[in-house]
Design an enzyme around this catalytic site. Structure first.
Site, PDB file in Angstrom:
ATOM      1  N   THR A 199       0.831  -1.196   0.000  1.00  0.00           N
ATOM      2  CA  THR A 199       0.000   0.000   0.000  1.00  0.00           C
ATOM      3  C   THR A 199       0.872   1.255   0.000  1.00  0.00           C
ATOM      4  O   THR A 199       1.933   1.276   0.623  1.00  0.00           O
ATOM      5  CB  THR A 199      -0.898   0.003   1.256  1.00  0.00           C
ATOM      6  OG1 THR A 199      -1.781  -1.110   1.187  1.00  0.00           O
ATOM      7  CG2 THR A 199      -1.701   1.282   1.370  1.00  0.00           C
ATOM      8  N   ARG A 227     -13.757  -8.407  -0.223  1.00  0.00           N
ATOM      9  CA  ARG A 227     -13.101  -7.900   0.985  1.00  0.00           C
ATOM     10  C   ARG A 227     -12.560  -6.487   0.769  1.00  0.00           C
ATOM     11  O   ARG A 227     -12.005  -6.164  -0.274  1.00  0.00           O
ATOM     12  CB  ARG A 227     -11.962  -8.844   1.369  1.00  0.00           C
ATOM     13  CG  ARG A 227     -11.148  -8.395   2.586  1.00  0.00           C
ATOM     14  CD  ARG A 227      -9.886  -7.656   2.204  1.00  0.00           C
ATOM     15  NE  ARG A 227      -9.054  -7.351   3.366  1.00  0.00           N
ATOM     16  CZ  ARG A 227      -7.972  -6.566   3.330  1.00  0.00           C
ATOM     17  NH1 ARG A 227      -7.605  -6.020   2.193  1.00  0.00           N
ATOM     18  NH2 ARG A 227      -7.266  -6.346   4.430  1.00  0.00           N
ATOM     19  N   GLY A 229     -10.221  -3.513   2.849  1.00  0.00           N
ATOM     20  CA  GLY A 229      -9.356  -3.261   3.994  1.00  0.00           C
ATOM     21  C   GLY A 229      -9.519  -1.867   4.546  1.00  0.00           C
ATOM     22  O   GLY A 229     -10.544  -1.206   4.360  1.00  0.00           O
ATOM     23  N   ASP A 230      -8.480  -1.388   5.212  1.00  0.00           N
ATOM     24  CA  ASP A 230      -8.556  -0.093   5.878  1.00  0.00           C
ATOM     25  C   ASP A 230      -8.285   1.090   4.966  1.00  0.00           C
ATOM     26  O   ASP A 230      -8.683   2.215   5.287  1.00  0.00           O
ATOM     27  CB  ASP A 230      -7.567  -0.053   7.041  1.00  0.00           C
ATOM     28  CG  ASP A 230      -6.119  -0.141   6.546  1.00  0.00           C
ATOM     29  OD1 ASP A 230      -5.803  -1.127   5.859  1.00  0.00           O
ATOM     30  OD2 ASP A 230      -5.321   0.754   6.858  1.00  0.00           O
ATOM     31  N   THR A 250      -0.599   1.447   6.543  1.00  0.00           N
ATOM     32  CA  THR A 250      -0.377   0.286   5.694  1.00  0.00           C
ATOM     33  C   THR A 250      -0.210  -0.937   6.595  1.00  0.00           C
ATOM     34  O   THR A 250       0.442  -0.860   7.630  1.00  0.00           O
ATOM     35  CB  THR A 250       0.873   0.453   4.809  1.00  0.00           C
ATOM     36  OG1 THR A 250       1.104  -0.762   4.083  1.00  0.00           O
ATOM     37  CG2 THR A 250       2.119   0.776   5.621  1.00  0.00           C
ATOM     38  N   GLY A 251      -0.824  -2.038   6.209  1.00  0.00           N
ATOM     39  CA  GLY A 251      -0.693  -3.237   7.026  1.00  0.00           C
ATOM     40  C   GLY A 251      -1.905  -4.127   6.951  1.00  0.00           C
ATOM     41  O   GLY A 251      -2.656  -4.104   5.975  1.00  0.00           O
ATOM     42  N   GLY A 253      -5.258  -4.767   7.298  1.00  0.00           N
ATOM     43  CA  GLY A 253      -6.342  -3.799   7.352  1.00  0.00           C
ATOM     44  C   GLY A 253      -7.417  -4.062   8.372  1.00  0.00           C
ATOM     45  O   GLY A 253      -7.963  -3.118   8.976  1.00  0.00           O
TER      46      GLY A 253
END
Length: 366
Positions: A199, A227, A229-230, A250-251, A253
C-alpha cells in the site's frame, strides 16, 4: 522529562523569546511531508541490492515531487495527490500498476484522501479501470456529495469525471501473476505471499498550515467475497485534521479498522495538546497577587517530537497486541513528519522545508 520540557518552553514564552518553531501558525514557507510504500517482512536478506536501489529511487522520486509542490507554495492536497500518483505508476508497489490479484484473478483497488482544513474526504473501494485511484478519491471528495463510492458505481463515476481509464491487463505484472498462481495452486499460503504490504500513502503540512492525507492500495493477494481493507476507510487507513495531524496507514487492514488507527492517533494528539499547554503554564512565574505573569497561547506552543512519536508508537503497540502488523506515517501542524511500525521494515521517506530529506526501508535505519 516531558514536564521539564514544558517548563523550559513556558519560561521561554514568559521571557518573550519563543522560537519560531513553536508557533502554531507556520512561518512562511515551512512545510513537511512523509510517504510510505508498504510495510512488512522487509529484511536485507530478502531484497536484492538491485531491488533495494530501485525501491529507494522510486521513493526519492515520489518525495521530490511532493516536496517541490510544497516548496513552491502549493497545497498539501496537491502535494500528496501528485506524490501518490507517482507511486501508483510504479510497479514496485501494490497500488495502481502492480496491484495484486484477487482469488478470481481480478484487481480490486481501494483508495481515500482527506483534507484537514475542512475534514472533507473522498474514497473508493473495489474499483478497477481507473489508472490512478487516488484521483478518483479526490474526485469523490471534490465533485460528489458523498464520501465513499464502491464497485461499478465508482467506476462509472470515474468515467463520468473524465479520469484516465486503462484495460484490466494494465495492472498486471509478472511478479503479481506469479503470486496469485502460486497461491491458487496451493504452493504457498496467503501469509507467505503477502510478506509485505505494498500500500502507498502520503501525508503533508503545507505553508498555510493545512494538513492532508491519502492512501492507495491494490488490496490483498487472493482476497475473496469483495473484501475491503482499511485503506479506503476514513479514520482507519487515512485521516487528516489541521488541529492534530495527518495519518496514512499500511498493514493488516482488519486490525487497523477495528482500532480506528488513523483517527485514534489524531484524537490523542488533539486531546493532549491543551493538557500540555496547561502543564507548561504551571511553570510560568506568578506576580505578588498570585496571577501568572504570562499566559501561554496555543499559537506559541507545540507538542515535542518525542511526545508525538510516543503517541504514534503507543497506538501501533495496541495494534500489535490485537494481532495486527503494519505501520503509519504522520505529519503535524508543527512541522514534524515521521513514522511508526511494528514490522521488520517499511518503505518510507520524509522531507521538510528545513532541509531534511531521507528514505529508508529497514527497521534499523533512521
Amino acid at each position: 522529562m516531558i514536564r521539564s520540557t514544558f517548563a523550559v518552553i513556558a519560561m521561554l514564552c514568559w521571557a518573550g523569546t519563543v522560537m519560531a518553531q513553536t508557533e502554531a501558525e507556520p512561518e512562511k514557507g515551512r512545510w513537511s511531508i512523509a510517504i510510505h510504500g508498504g510495510a512488512g517482512t522487509l529484511e536485507r536478506d530478502r531484497i536484492t541490492p538491485e531491488k533495494d536501489a530501485e525501491i529507494r529511487a522510486a521513493l526519492n522520486q515520489a518525495l521530490a515531487i511532493g516536496s517541490k509542490i510544497l516548496d513552491d507554495g502549493g497545497s498539501a492536497m496537491d502535494a500528496i495527490t501528485a506524490t501518490i500518483v507517482s507511486m501508483e505508476n510504479d510497479p514496485n508497489f501494490n497500488a495502481g500498476k502492480g496491484a495484486v490479484f484477487t482469488w478470481d484473478r481480478t484487481n480490486e483497488l481501494d483508495t481515500s484522501i482527506m483534507d484537514g482544513s475542512d475534514l472533507s474526504a473522498g474514497a473508493a473501494a473495489s474499483i478497477n479501470g481507473t489508472k490512478n485511484p487516488i484521483l478518483l478519491a479526490r474526485a469523490v471528495k471534490d465533485h460528489s456529495p458523498h464520501v465513499m463510492l464502491s464497485g461499478e458505481g465508482a467506476n462509472q463515476f470515474s468515467r463520468e469525471q473524465g479520469l484516465e481509464q486503462v484495460p484490466p491487463e494494465y495492472y498486471a505484472t509478472p511478479y503479481r501473476l506469479e503470486q496469485i498462481d502460486r497461491l491458487l495452486s496451493k504452493e504457498v499460503s496467503a501469509a507467505d505471499i503477502d510478506y509485505k504490504f505494498g500500500t502507498v500513502g502520503a501525508v503533508a503540512m503545507d505553508s498555510q498550515g493545512h494538513m492532508a492525507a491519502g492512501t492507495s492500495t491494490g488490496g490483498m493477494t487472493g482476497k475473496r467475497w469483495g473484501r475491503i481493507g482499511d485503506s479506503p476507510v476514513i479514520g482507519a487507513g487515512t485521516y487528516a485534521d489541521d488541529r492534530s495531524c495527518a495519518i496514512s496507514a499500511t498493514g493488516s487492514g482488519e486490525y487497523f479498522i477495528r482500532l480506528g488507527v488513523a483517527h485514534e492517533i489524531c484524537t490523542r494528539i488533539r486531546i493532549r495538546f491543551p493538557a500540555a499547554i496547561a502543564e507548561a503554564q504551571l511553570a510560568v512565574p506568578k506576580d505578588s497577587d498570585g496571577n501568572y505573569t504570562y499566559v501561554i497561547h496555543a499559537s506559541e506552543f507545540m507538542l515535542p517530537d518525542e511526545e508525538i512519536q510516543q503517541i504514534a508508537d503507543d497506538v501501533i503497540a495496541e495494534l500489535g497486541t490485537l494481532g495486527g502488523d503494519g505501520g503509519i506515517i504522520y505529519a503535524t501542524p508543527w512541522g514534524q513528519a515521521g513514522y511508526s511500525f511494528n514490522t521488520p521494515g517499511m518503505y518510507r521517506g520524509r522531507a521538510t522545508s528545513g532541509g531534511e530529506a531521507s528514505v529508508a526501508i529497514y527497521g534499523d535505519e533512521q
